[in-house]
Design an enzyme around this catalytic site. Sequence first.
Site, mmCIF file in Angstrom:
data_model
loop_
_atom_site.group_PDB
_atom_site.id
_atom_site.type_symbol
_atom_site.label_atom_id
_atom_site.label_comp_id
_atom_site.label_asym_id
_atom_site.label_seq_id
_atom_site.Cartn_x
_atom_site.Cartn_y
_atom_site.Cartn_z
ATOM 1 N N LYS A 75 0.556 -50.082 43.724
ATOM 2 C CA LYS A 75 0.859 -51.523 43.666
ATOM 3 C C LYS A 75 -0.352 -52.320 43.178
ATOM 4 C CE LYS A 75 0.609 -54.365 47.512
ATOM 5 N NZ LYS A 75 -0.123 -55.580 47.213
ATOM 6 N N ASN A 76 -1.511 -52.035 43.767
ATOM 7 C CA ASN A 76 -2.672 -52.883 43.471
ATOM 8 C C ASN A 76 -3.298 -52.586 42.105
ATOM 9 O OD1 ASN A 76 -2.261 -54.213 45.826
ATOM 10 N ND2 ASN A 76 -3.902 -53.183 46.965
ATOM 11 N N ASP B 84 -6.405 -51.498 53.981
ATOM 12 C CA ASP B 84 -4.940 -51.427 53.857
ATOM 13 C C ASP B 84 -4.345 -50.252 54.633
ATOM 14 O OD1 ASP B 84 -4.964 -53.672 52.347
ATOM 15 O OD2 ASP B 84 -4.395 -52.736 50.461
ATOM 16 N N ARG C 230 -8.647 -66.196 52.719
ATOM 17 C CA ARG C 230 -8.771 -65.380 51.502
ATOM 18 C C ARG C 230 -9.108 -66.299 50.318
ATOM 19 N NH1 ARG C 230 -3.820 -61.149 51.213
ATOM 20 N NH2 ARG C 230 -5.230 -59.980 49.882
ATOM 21 N N ARG D 178 7.566 -55.668 49.665
ATOM 22 C CA ARG D 178 6.573 -56.114 48.684
ATOM 23 C C ARG D 178 5.788 -54.939 48.113
ATOM 24 N NH1 ARG D 178 2.372 -59.604 50.834
ATOM 25 N NH2 ARG D 178 1.652 -58.929 48.814
ATOM 26 N N CYS E 86 -0.311 -61.814 51.978
ATOM 27 C CA CYS E 86 -0.326 -61.503 53.401
ATOM 28 C C CYS E 86 -1.365 -62.359 54.112
ATOM 29 C CB CYS E 86 -0.643 -60.027 53.612
ATOM 30 S SG CYS E 86 0.712 -58.954 53.130
HETATM 31 C C1 UD1 Z 1 -7.087 -56.685 47.374
HETATM 32 C C2 UD1 Z 1 -5.748 -56.034 47.635
HETATM 33 C C3 UD1 Z 1 -5.518 -55.899 49.127
HETATM 34 C C4 UD1 Z 1 -6.695 -55.204 49.791
HETATM 35 C C5 UD1 Z 1 -8.012 -55.856 49.409
HETATM 36 C C6 UD1 Z 1 -9.242 -55.125 49.930
HETATM 37 C C7 UD1 Z 1 -4.400 -56.740 45.748
HETATM 38 C C8 UD1 Z 1 -3.273 -57.558 45.248
HETATM 39 N N1 UD1 Z 1 -4.725 -56.863 47.044
HETATM 40 O O1 UD1 Z 1 -7.010 -57.998 47.909
HETATM 41 O O2 UD1 Z 1 -4.330 -55.123 49.311
HETATM 42 O O3 UD1 Z 1 -6.524 -55.289 51.192
HETATM 43 O O4 UD1 Z 1 -8.130 -55.930 47.991
HETATM 44 O O5 UD1 Z 1 -9.251 -53.801 49.479
HETATM 45 O O6 UD1 Z 1 -5.014 -55.963 45.031
HETATM 46 N N2 UD1 Z 1 -13.435 -62.788 49.261
HETATM 47 C C9 UD1 Z 1 -14.103 -63.989 49.228
HETATM 48 N N3 UD1 Z 1 -14.069 -64.722 48.063
HETATM 49 C C10 UD1 Z 1 -13.385 -64.306 46.964
HETATM 50 C C11 UD1 Z 1 -12.690 -63.085 47.009
HETATM 51 C C12 UD1 Z 1 -12.738 -62.338 48.179
HETATM 52 O O7 UD1 Z 1 -14.716 -64.411 50.207
HETATM 53 O O8 UD1 Z 1 -13.391 -65.016 45.942
HETATM 54 C C13 UD1 Z 1 -13.476 -61.972 50.500
HETATM 55 C C14 UD1 Z 1 -12.097 -61.845 51.162
HETATM 56 O O9 UD1 Z 1 -11.792 -62.939 51.998
HETATM 57 C C15 UD1 Z 1 -12.252 -60.532 51.910
HETATM 58 C C16 UD1 Z 1 -13.171 -59.713 50.987
HETATM 59 O O10 UD1 Z 1 -13.821 -60.638 50.143
HETATM 60 O O11 UD1 Z 1 -12.920 -60.777 53.122
HETATM 61 C C17 UD1 Z 1 -12.453 -58.681 50.137
HETATM 62 O O12 UD1 Z 1 -11.374 -59.312 49.473
HETATM 63 P P1 UD1 Z 1 -10.818 -58.782 48.071
HETATM 64 O O13 UD1 Z 1 -11.364 -57.426 47.777
HETATM 65 O O14 UD1 Z 1 -11.016 -59.843 47.054
HETATM 66 O O15 UD1 Z 1 -9.288 -58.643 48.386
HETATM 67 P P2 UD1 Z 1 -8.087 -59.076 47.469
HETATM 68 O O16 UD1 Z 1 -8.415 -58.868 46.030
HETATM 69 O O17 UD1 Z 1 -7.571 -60.383 47.919
#
Ligand code: UD1
Length: 430
Positions: free
Chosen positions: A22-23, A305, A122, A397, A117
């Site tokens: 998915k990701n 995850d 986030r 999803r 989610c």
């Molecule tokens: C993606 C995955 C999700 C997975 C996560 C971590 C998708 C669609 N989702 O989510 O399933 O759980 O990676 O492996 O691919 N953060 C910030 N600022 C930012 C971006 C992130 O503070 O601009 C923080 C987030 O709040 C979190 C951490 O960084 O604490 C990691 O988040 P991130 O790796 O970006 O997760 P997603 O891409 O949202």
Amino acid sequence: MEKIVIRGGVPLSGSVTISAAKNAVLPIVAATILCDEPVVLENCPQISDITFCLKILSSMGADIRMLSKNKVRFDTRSLRIPKVPYEMATAFRASSYFLGALLGRFHEAHVAMPGGCDLGDRPIDQHLKAFTALGAENTLDGGEVSLYADKLIGSLVYFDMNSVGATINAILAAVKADGYTVLENCAKEPHVVDVANFLNSMGAEIMGAGTDTIKIKGVKYLKGVEYSVIPDQIEAGTYMVAAAMTGGDIIVKNVIPKHLESIIVALRKIGVTVEEFDDSVRVYTTGDLRNTKIRTMAHPGFPTDMQPQISTLLTLAKGTSIVTEEIFDSRFAYAKELRRMGANINVNGKAVCIEGVDKLSGAPVNASDLRAGAALVIAGLAAEGTTEIGNIHFIERGYENIVEKFSGLGANIKLVHTIDYSDNEIKKNA
Ligand code: UD1
């Protein structure tokens, strides 16, 4: 309204085939916007997040054709509107990938702050940091992020933390920028590498994906390809945990064992046997499950995850286990649902403390997010009696044919349509 109903206690047996990740598929679908010719994805999973992505592309003018159940052709040359409809963007997290892809192609993008989610805060500050470094201005108005750039110019971006989303979005925006971009402190997840491989197969020049530093030489043209996306490590891990928790013995097919390494290490610590083959793993138990300590971390650490699923497994392990969540602020909503089923699991700050019990018993429970929903399915499969899981739209999803796949492993599981008495439909018809 639909529910998943499970009569638990059947050890899983047989084999299950894992779908595309998915990701990885979600950003790859968004990345088709950057391609100057049609693209075919061989193995698009039928999950609702992908359906959303396809609707978004269509709404912006792309020509999408289903060539077969999982094979989809994307022609985004007709795409004219660099704006994702508001409600569609807020429905899921991966809508943020349209920011990078639209910016990369049109030097303009309008996408509402993403949903997804509820795992705590986030933000997308790191995504915006990368876009700004490449020369884009951003504004936030009415909940919608707008990006504009006269032109995108390669730059150096240092991420403040490992972010899957920000790393991929920066790649999408930089792949056609002028000159070189260097991304430092990048996420190294297999799906980041797969997005880079997809873009490189079209002619992009991305080096170092899977390491801390990614270098991108901007190109002008991306040619059409047929591409097959990597298998889903989290879907595989979910079936592996389910086999362990039901005392089953299954083969999980279409996996890349290397991508499952941290999950395999954790399962072995708990006393589960995992045999690795070229593109499959066999999972079974021969004795009691053992307590352990697990901490989620960015890849190659234990994936966040898989945290709800592994914690669920530990509810049946002997002794006290501690599972610590290091990525998201709030990812334990499933714990109170597991307590309804007899689990002794308590949240303490950013960890759950689990005292193993002899058995779980079936109960009506509700999914609070995608992986929490998967955890409740696993719990229901292992529990005595009947478990009814509501809010299964969360599960849909990210898990393709989950009911069919578990049925194929011998589980007593079905999808049931129920009437929601609080539904407006009823009020309307009254
Ligand atoms: C993606 C995955 C999700 C997975 C996560 C971590 C998708 C669609 N989702 O989510 O399933 O759980 O990676 O492996 O691919 N953060 C910030 N600022 C930012 C971006 C992130 O503070 O601009 C923080 C987030 O709040 C979190 C951490 O960084 O604490 C990691 O988040 P991130 O790796 O970006 O997760 P997603 O891409 O949202």
